[in-house]
Write a protein that holds these residues in place. Structure first.
Motif, short mmCIF file in Angstrom:
data_model
loop_
_atom_site.label_atom_id
_atom_site.label_comp_id
_atom_site.label_asym_id
_atom_site.label_seq_id
_atom_site.Cartn_x
_atom_site.Cartn_y
_atom_site.Cartn_z
N ALA A 121 38.82 50.71 42.11
CA ALA A 121 38.39 50.95 40.73
C ALA A 121 39.53 51.51 39.89
O ALA A 121 39.70 51.14 38.73
CB ALA A 121 37.20 51.91 40.73
N PHE A 126 37.43 45.85 39.91
CA PHE A 126 36.05 46.27 40.07
C PHE A 126 35.25 45.33 40.97
O PHE A 126 34.21 45.72 41.49
CB PHE A 126 35.38 46.40 38.69
CG PHE A 126 35.89 47.58 37.92
CD1 PHE A 126 35.48 48.86 38.24
CD2 PHE A 126 36.79 47.40 36.88
CE1 PHE A 126 35.96 49.95 37.52
CE2 PHE A 126 37.26 48.49 36.16
CZ PHE A 126 36.86 49.77 36.49
N ALA A 192 32.94 47.72 35.63
CA ALA A 192 32.91 49.18 35.75
C ALA A 192 31.49 49.72 35.78
O ALA A 192 31.18 50.69 36.49
CB ALA A 192 33.69 49.80 34.59
#
Length: 222
Positions: A121, A126, A192
């Motif tokens: 991340a 992601f 995200a």
């Protein structure tokens, strides 16, 4: 008429000390005495019942014989209370993780998977972060021996079994499985928001206790 013959009569004989002792040993060695002799079991049983009767004799103070009984009673009561509060102890808590994890040969621990997800991340990947975070969630429950994940377990199998243990999180678990399948099998990119949803669910379940102390299996085939 004069009797000249000699007449002999049997008269009691008084033995000396050693001879008398030998006579006694010979007498006691006869079968009827041996059969009547108390065995080791008889002597132990008598000693036990004498000890038991002493426990119930009235007195001014508690006899010392009560101490072993009191200690054993306290230990048993403590074990029973522990079982009622925490349930049966879980086994293999520190065992090596199973190889299979949603179609991948992965032996990493939950801690390692969470670190990998956070690193992905941070790097902006992601898609990988979502996959690693869901695996961390599953591995964490497996390490806590709440849900066993077999090599053929699917994401939805896992979510269904985990929902039995965490009913209030059933909706979030089902959503997490959908996110994983969409990224893992349908080729969608993770984002995200998806990663944050999985991470928050993982943190939440780490703090919650399961509804049951029984281990459930998440079976299934890919």
């Amino acid at each position: 008429m004069v009797l000249t013959g000699v007449f002999r009569f049997d008269v009691p004989v008084v033995p000396d000390g050693p001879e008398a002792r030998q006579w006694l040993l010979d007498e006691l060695s006869k079968p009827e005495y041996t059969a009547a002799r108390p065995s080791l079991f008889d002597r132990l049983s008598q000693a036990f019942f004498e000890w038991l009767m002493r426990l119930f004799q009235p007195g001014d103070s508690v006899p010392l014989d009560w101490l072993p009984v009191a200690i054993v009673g306290l230990v048993v009561a403590g074990l029973v209370a522990a079982l009622l509060i925490w349930g049966l102890p879980r086994v293999n808590r520190n065992s090596r993780p199973a190889a299979g994890l949603f179609g991948d040969d992965d032996r990493r621990t939950a801690r390692e998977l969470r670190s990998a997800a956070a690193a992905a991340a941070s790097a902006g990947d992601f898609t990988l972060a979502v996959l690693e975070q869901f695996r961390a969630l599953a591995r964490g429950l497996a390490e806590r021996t709440i849900v066993r994940v077999s090599p053929g377990t699917t994401a939805h199998d896992f979510a269904a079994r985990a929902s039995e243990m965490f009913p209030t999180a059933s909706g979030d678990l089902a959503r997490a499985a959908e996110i994983f399948d969409r990224v893992r099998y349908l080729g969608h990119d993770g984002n995200a928001s998806d990663f944050d949803r999985l991470r928050r669910l993982d943190v939440r379940l780490q703090k919650e206790s399961p509804a049951s102390h029984e281990l459930v299996d998440a079976w299934g085939t890919e």
